[in-house]
Design an enzyme around this catalytic site. Structure first.
Site, PDB file in Angstrom:
ATOM      1  N   GLU A 123      -1.261  -5.409   8.961  1.00  0.00           N
ATOM      2  CA  GLU A 123      -0.342  -4.710   9.888  1.00  0.00           C
ATOM      3  C   GLU A 123      -1.246  -5.051  11.229  1.00  0.00           C
ATOM      4  O   GLU A 123      -2.576  -4.487  11.462  1.00  0.00           O
ATOM      5  CB  GLU A 123      -0.048  -3.583   9.471  1.00  0.00           C
ATOM      6  CG  GLU A 123       0.917  -3.194   8.739  1.00  0.00           C
ATOM      7  CD  GLU A 123       0.732  -1.137   8.238  1.00  0.00           C
ATOM      8  OE1 GLU A 123       0.210  -0.624   8.864  1.00  0.00           O
ATOM      9  OE2 GLU A 123       0.853  -0.985   6.572  1.00  0.00           O
TER      10      GLU A 123
ATOM     11  N   ASP B 172       1.005  -1.495   0.010  1.00  0.00           N
ATOM     12  CA  ASP B 172      -0.439   0.140   0.029  1.00  0.00           C
ATOM     13  C   ASP B 172       0.729   1.214   0.172  1.00  0.00           C
ATOM     14  O   ASP B 172      -0.010   2.122   0.309  1.00  0.00           O
ATOM     15  CB  ASP B 172      -0.931  -0.246   0.669  1.00  0.00           C
ATOM     16  CG  ASP B 172       0.191  -0.232   2.759  1.00  0.00           C
ATOM     17  OD1 ASP B 172       0.877  -0.229   2.604  1.00  0.00           O
ATOM     18  OD2 ASP B 172      -0.744  -0.530   3.248  1.00  0.00           O
ATOM     19  N   SER B 173       1.988   0.666  -0.272  1.00  0.00           N
ATOM     20  CA  SER B 173       3.293   2.379  -0.484  1.00  0.00           C
ATOM     21  C   SER B 173       3.040   2.795  -1.512  1.00  0.00           C
ATOM     22  O   SER B 173       3.373   3.776  -1.616  1.00  0.00           O
ATOM     23  CB  SER B 173       5.141   1.556  -0.099  1.00  0.00           C
ATOM     24  OG  SER B 173       4.857   0.590  -0.772  1.00  0.00           O
TER      25      SER B 173
ATOM     26  N   ASP C 212      -0.832  -6.144   0.083  1.00  0.00           N
ATOM     27  CA  ASP C 212      -1.423  -5.792   1.182  1.00  0.00           C
ATOM     28  C   ASP C 212      -3.042  -5.291   1.910  1.00  0.00           C
ATOM     29  O   ASP C 212      -3.293  -5.027   0.572  1.00  0.00           O
ATOM     30  CB  ASP C 212      -0.711  -3.943   1.752  1.00  0.00           C
ATOM     31  CG  ASP C 212       0.372  -4.145   2.162  1.00  0.00           C
ATOM     32  OD1 ASP C 212       0.682  -4.804   3.269  1.00  0.00           O
ATOM     33  OD2 ASP C 212       1.386  -3.099   1.783  1.00  0.00           O
TER      34      ASP C 212
ATOM     35  N   GLU D  63       9.539  -3.342  10.544  1.00  0.00           N
ATOM     36  CA  GLU D  63       9.178  -2.523   9.974  1.00  0.00           C
ATOM     37  C   GLU D  63      10.730  -1.461  11.008  1.00  0.00           C
ATOM     38  O   GLU D  63       9.613  -1.287  11.810  1.00  0.00           O
ATOM     39  CB  GLU D  63       8.422  -2.185   9.153  1.00  0.00           C
ATOM     40  CG  GLU D  63       9.291  -0.783   8.195  1.00  0.00           C
ATOM     41  CD  GLU D  63       8.093  -0.071   7.953  1.00  0.00           C
ATOM     42  OE1 GLU D  63       6.541  -0.929   7.075  1.00  0.00           O
ATOM     43  OE2 GLU D  63       7.936   1.798   7.213  1.00  0.00           O
TER      44      GLU D  63
ATOM     45  N   LYS E 150      -1.159  -9.499   3.743  1.00  0.00           N
ATOM     46  CA  LYS E 150      -0.028  -8.406   4.650  1.00  0.00           C
ATOM     47  C   LYS E 150      -1.298  -7.977   5.509  1.00  0.00           C
ATOM     48  O   LYS E 150      -2.073  -6.958   3.910  1.00  0.00           O
ATOM     49  CB  LYS E 150       1.147  -7.866   4.366  1.00  0.00           C
ATOM     50  CG  LYS E 150       1.966  -7.154   5.017  1.00  0.00           C
ATOM     51  CD  LYS E 150       2.962  -7.133   4.910  1.00  0.00           C
ATOM     52  CE  LYS E 150       3.267  -5.969   4.011  1.00  0.00           C
ATOM     53  NZ  LYS E 150       2.538  -4.515   4.309  1.00  0.00           N
TER      54      LYS E 150
HETATM   55  O1  KIV Z   1       3.767  -1.035   1.764  1.00  0.00           O
HETATM   56  C1  KIV Z   1       5.262  -1.346   1.737  1.00  0.00           C
HETATM   57  O2  KIV Z   1       5.150  -1.292   0.446  1.00  0.00           O
HETATM   58  C2  KIV Z   1       5.560  -1.815   3.115  1.00  0.00           C
HETATM   59  C3  KIV Z   1       6.699  -2.289   2.843  1.00  0.00           C
HETATM   60  C4  KIV Z   1       7.258  -0.936   3.081  1.00  0.00           C
HETATM   61  C5  KIV Z   1       6.980  -3.500   3.568  1.00  0.00           C
HETATM   62  O3  KIV Z   1       4.659  -2.322   4.157  1.00  0.00           O
END
Ligand code: KIV
Length: 270
Positions: free
Chosen positions: A120, A51-52, A90, A187, A118
């Site tokens: 969080e 989600d970056s 994510d 992280e 993934k």
């Molecule tokens: O969203 C993302 O790219 C991440 C990485 C920074 C691990 O979670």
């Protein structure tokens, strides 16, 4: 130099074997078919549709505005270019707030091409982790600095520096493994804490800003290619002299992870 045959298919079992054999594996984000193809051919074992993308593609100042529609679109794109890497996607902000919502959204990412989702959090995602893994959806639990909680944390800061917080992260990592998590991502935590957790856990641990002792490293693609506007301490640009193409830069990153030359001391938090 790549150590992976481009046609090989990486699975959770492969990642587990890397850990057991004390070999490092390389992970990187990608958001489209073109880069997904380059990454898998360059030997990146795990591609994260992170989600970056909200920050590096969309220009937001956090990952919070990213939607399920965005994640499904980019996961589909990455799947089309992938040539055997494991795809992790994510679950974005507030997409796993209730059980029904979690199951529907995780299933959508899997249908779009993800092999692992993934999410969080710490103890509070333990029931969610159990819910998903019991239904056949592998989970990577993302701990330490969790960017979706940036407003609660009060910025993008290193986590687990004091003894109590470090112990909490250790306890919660063990709890998430117990709940069924298949991978842990850490992280921005001190190097010593990441080393301890990697040693305690049976599942593979991926690090970013967590030092060299985790089982794998992950970076944001734009950081590795030196095109991000901000460069935190743990970032290294691999598109430098000697690596004269994007492909060579990615290969250099993979090689540096596998030979343990990245991350070095300058990229670590203590
Ligand atoms: O969203 C993302 O790219 C991440 C990485 C920074 C691990 O979670």
């Amino acid at each position: 130099m790549s150590t992976q045959n481009a046609s090989s298919t990486i699975t959770l079992r492969s990642l587990q074997k890397f850990k057991e054999n004390e070999e490092k594996f390389a992970c990187l984000t990608a958001y489209d078919a073109c880069f997904s193809s380059i990454l898998s051919e360059a030997g990146v074992e795990v591609i994260l549709v992170g989600d970056s993308l909200g920050m590096v593609l969309q220009g937001h100042d956090s990952t919070l505005p990213v939607t399920m529609t965005d994640m499904i679109y980019h996961t589909r794109c990455v799947k089309r270019g992938n040539k055997g890497s494991l795809i992790m996607a994510d679950l974005p902000f507030m997409s796993y707030a209730s059980e029904t919502q979690t199951l529907e959204n995780a299933a959508s990412l899997m249908r779009a091409g993800a092999h692992v989702v993934k999410l969080e959090g710490g103890a509070w995602i333990s029931n969610t982790t159990k819910l998903l893994t019991e239904r056949g959806i592998p989970v990577c639990a993302h701990m330490g600095l969790t960017p979706q909680s940036v407003n609660r944390i009060g910025g993008f800061h290193v986590q687990g520096r004091d003894t109590n917080h470090a112990q909490l992260i250790i306890d919660e990592a063990l709890m998430l493994q117990e709940a069924g998590a298949n991978i842990l991502l850490l992280e921005c935590v001190p190097r010593a804490l990441a080393k301890k957790i990697t040693g305690l856990l049976k599942i593979p641990v991926i690090g970013i800003g967590a030092g060299p002792d985790t089982n794998a490293q992950i970076m944001v693609l734009h950081d590795v290619l030196g095109v991000s506007p901000i460069t935190p301490k743990f970032v290294k640009n691999f598109l430098v002299e000697g690596n004269n193409s994007i492909f060579q830069a990615i290969e250099a990153y993979v090689n540096a992870v596998k030979t343990k030359s990245f991350p070095s001391e300058e990229h670590c938090f203590n």
